[in-house]
Design a protein around this motif. Structure first.
Motif, PDB file in Angstrom:
ATOM      1  N   PRO A  14       0.898  -1.211  -0.264  1.00 52.90           N
ATOM      2  CA  PRO A  14       0.156  -0.024  -0.076  1.00 52.90           C
ATOM      3  C   PRO A  14       0.851   1.234  -0.087  1.00 52.90           C
ATOM      4  O   PRO A  14       1.786   1.222   0.536  1.00 52.90           O
ATOM      5  N   LYS A  18       0.536   1.944  -7.061  1.00 55.35           N
ATOM      6  CA  LYS A  18      -0.143   1.061  -7.894  1.00 55.35           C
ATOM      7  C   LYS A  18      -1.232   1.846  -8.755  1.00 55.35           C
ATOM      8  O   LYS A  18      -1.323   1.756  -9.750  1.00 55.35           O
ATOM      9  N   ASP A  37      -9.251  -4.338  -6.309  1.00 56.81           N
ATOM     10  CA  ASP A  37      -9.810  -3.925  -4.943  1.00 56.81           C
ATOM     11  C   ASP A  37     -11.058  -3.125  -5.428  1.00 56.81           C
ATOM     12  O   ASP A  37     -12.034  -3.450  -4.671  1.00 56.81           O
ATOM     13  N   ILE A  48     -13.848  -1.968   0.850  1.00 54.96           N
ATOM     14  CA  ILE A  48     -12.961  -3.009   1.541  1.00 54.96           C
ATOM     15  C   ILE A  48     -13.073  -3.018   2.869  1.00 54.96           C
ATOM     16  O   ILE A  48     -12.980  -4.160   3.712  1.00 54.96           O
ATOM     17  N   PHE A  52     -13.755  -6.208   5.319  1.00 56.28           N
ATOM     18  CA  PHE A  52     -13.121  -6.910   6.450  1.00 56.28           C
ATOM     19  C   PHE A  52     -13.658  -6.694   7.846  1.00 56.28           C
ATOM     20  O   PHE A  52     -13.611  -7.923   8.607  1.00 56.28           O
ATOM     21  N   PHE A  60     -12.268 -11.729   2.577  1.00 63.40           N
ATOM     22  CA  PHE A  60     -11.801 -10.824   1.486  1.00 63.40           C
ATOM     23  C   PHE A  60     -10.888 -11.423   0.780  1.00 63.40           C
ATOM     24  O   PHE A  60     -10.807 -11.576  -0.519  1.00 63.40           O
ATOM     25  N   ARG A  61      -9.998 -12.419   1.279  1.00 61.67           N
ATOM     26  CA  ARG A  61      -8.811 -12.862   0.408  1.00 61.67           C
ATOM     27  C   ARG A  61      -9.501 -13.967  -0.658  1.00 61.67           C
ATOM     28  O   ARG A  61      -8.706 -13.839  -1.721  1.00 61.67           O
ATOM     29  N   GLU A  64     -10.647 -11.915  -3.177  1.00 60.21           N
ATOM     30  CA  GLU A  64      -9.281 -11.601  -3.824  1.00 60.21           C
ATOM     31  C   GLU A  64      -8.798 -12.393  -4.900  1.00 60.21           C
ATOM     32  O   GLU A  64      -8.336 -11.805  -5.923  1.00 60.21           O
ATOM     33  N   GLY A  82      -4.162  -5.791  -5.230  1.00 55.98           N
ATOM     34  CA  GLY A  82      -4.152  -5.200  -3.795  1.00 55.98           C
ATOM     35  C   GLY A  82      -2.795  -5.798  -3.345  1.00 55.98           C
ATOM     36  O   GLY A  82      -2.303  -6.903  -3.690  1.00 55.98           O
ATOM     37  N   GLY A  83      -2.324  -5.124  -2.484  1.00 47.84           N
ATOM     38  CA  GLY A  83      -0.828  -5.299  -1.757  1.00 47.84           C
ATOM     39  C   GLY A  83      -0.931  -6.657  -1.176  1.00 47.84           C
ATOM     40  O   GLY A  83       0.430  -7.038  -0.953  1.00 47.84           O
ATOM     41  N   GLY A  84      -1.768  -7.126  -0.646  1.00 51.18           N
ATOM     42  CA  GLY A  84      -1.852  -8.637   0.183  1.00 51.18           C
ATOM     43  C   GLY A  84      -1.979  -9.546  -0.881  1.00 51.18           C
ATOM     44  O   GLY A  84      -1.853 -10.682  -0.273  1.00 51.18           O
ATOM     45  N   ARG A 118      -7.527   6.197   0.479  1.00 49.86           N
ATOM     46  CA  ARG A 118      -8.666   5.553   1.067  1.00 49.86           C
ATOM     47  C   ARG A 118      -8.373   4.902   2.348  1.00 49.86           C
ATOM     48  O   ARG A 118      -7.069   4.490   2.511  1.00 49.86           O
ATOM     49  N   ARG A 120      -7.376   1.869   4.862  1.00 47.24           N
ATOM     50  CA  ARG A 120      -6.629   0.607   4.781  1.00 47.24           C
ATOM     51  C   ARG A 120      -6.864  -0.228   6.058  1.00 47.24           C
ATOM     52  O   ARG A 120      -6.208   0.076   7.110  1.00 47.24           O
ATOM     53  N   PRO A 121      -7.895  -1.226   5.976  1.00 46.33           N
ATOM     54  CA  PRO A 121      -8.107  -1.934   7.394  1.00 46.33           C
ATOM     55  C   PRO A 121      -6.828  -2.634   8.157  1.00 46.33           C
ATOM     56  O   PRO A 121      -6.827  -2.520   9.419  1.00 46.33           O
ATOM     57  N   LEU A 122      -6.139  -3.097   7.453  1.00 44.41           N
ATOM     58  CA  LEU A 122      -4.899  -3.907   7.768  1.00 44.41           C
ATOM     59  C   LEU A 122      -3.853  -2.837   8.517  1.00 44.41           C
ATOM     60  O   LEU A 122      -3.051  -3.092   9.165  1.00 44.41           O
ATOM     61  N   ARG A 138       6.435  -9.270   3.054  1.00 44.07           N
ATOM     62  CA  ARG A 138       5.818  -9.483   1.578  1.00 44.07           C
ATOM     63  C   ARG A 138       6.860  -9.269   0.538  1.00 44.07           C
ATOM     64  O   ARG A 138       6.607  -9.640  -0.512  1.00 44.07           O
TER      65      ARG A 138
HETATM   66  C1  S3P Z   1      -4.283  -4.759   1.567  1.00 46.21           C
HETATM   67  C2  S3P Z   1      -4.142  -3.783   0.752  1.00 46.21           C
HETATM   68  C3  S3P Z   1      -5.197  -3.055   0.011  1.00 46.21           C
HETATM   69  C4  S3P Z   1      -6.480  -3.691  -0.045  1.00 46.21           C
HETATM   70  C5  S3P Z   1      -6.808  -4.417   1.364  1.00 46.21           C
HETATM   71  C6  S3P Z   1      -5.537  -5.225   2.052  1.00 46.21           C
HETATM   72  C7  S3P Z   1      -3.166  -5.440   2.185  1.00 46.21           C
HETATM   73  O1  S3P Z   1      -4.849  -2.888  -1.460  1.00 46.21           O
HETATM   74  O2  S3P Z   1      -6.338  -4.871  -0.789  1.00 46.21           O
HETATM   75  O3  S3P Z   1      -6.944  -3.164   2.263  1.00 46.21           O
HETATM   76  O4  S3P Z   1      -3.465  -6.819   2.474  1.00 46.21           O
HETATM   77  O5  S3P Z   1      -2.188  -4.974   2.088  1.00 46.21           O
HETATM   78  P1  S3P Z   1      -3.604  -1.602  -1.671  1.00 46.21           P
HETATM   79  O6  S3P Z   1      -2.408  -2.203  -1.640  1.00 46.21           O
HETATM   80  O7  S3P Z   1      -4.097  -1.009  -2.971  1.00 46.21           O
HETATM   81  O8  S3P Z   1      -3.478  -0.551  -0.692  1.00 46.21           O
END
Ligand code: S3P
Length: 173
Positions: A14, A18, A37, A48, A52, A60-61, A64, A82-84, A118, A120-122, A138
């Protein structure tokens, strides 16, 4: 190299740019930009963050993984995931054979970008600490799936897009 999929897939933590870099790159190439996302938000009608909270990260995963697989099969422009997403082995395998650029970023630049963005819940709570932890965990996975990588620290959007184009050209030559 798979020729029918996205022209390029962008991965990275994040705040690595991207979406912004991906949008500008798509504009420059005259192709469409897609972000998994946003696909998930559109198909579920939830943000998102709400997903969560209401359904949990595991759900969510699952969404995804499906969103990435579908987008890789359907989309021919620039794709950001998404970043994860790379935590999933299925996703990492699905990325095989695609042109994948890992956008790398340091803590300071990521924090600046995330401020205006926006939620980011994590990253709720100790944003800096959580971001660093996730990025460290990661980074090897981004490197594993990427065909090339670009450090975006200190670059304007246009400079970052130039750097992505250069990296892609160097990766094929
Ligand atoms: C996440 C990154 C977010 C989004 C979600 C989980 C993560 O996307 O998929 O909040 O696990 O790092 P971005 O990388 O676009 O912020």
């Amino acid at each position: 190299m798979i020729e029918h999929g996205p022209r390029v897939v962008l991965v990275g933590p994040p705040g690595s740019g991207k979406s912004t870099i991906g949008r500008r790159l798509a504009e420059r190439w005259g192709v469409r930009f897609r972000d998994t996302d946003l696909d998930i938000e559109r198909s579920t009608g939830r943000s998102i963050s709400d997903l969560f909270v209401e359904q949990g990260e595991e759900h969510f995963r699952t969404l995804e993984r499906q969103a990435v697989t579908t987008a890789l099969a359907e989309h021919q422009g620039v794709l950001a995931i998404g970043g994860g997403a790379v935590m999933s082995e299925q996703v990492r395998q699905a990325l095989g054979g695609h042109r994948v650029v890992s956008l790398d970023v340091g803590l300071a630049a990521a924090m600046q970008r995330l401020q205006m963005n926006r939620s980011r819940p994590l990253l709720v709570g100790n944003v800096r600490g959580r971001w660093q932890e996730l990025a460290d965990e990661r980074r090897p996975l981004y490197v594993e799936v990427a065909t090339t990588s670009v450090l975006t620290d200190g670059l304007t959007i246009n400079q970052a897009v130039d750097a992505v184009e250069l990296a892609l050209n160097q990766a094929v030559s």
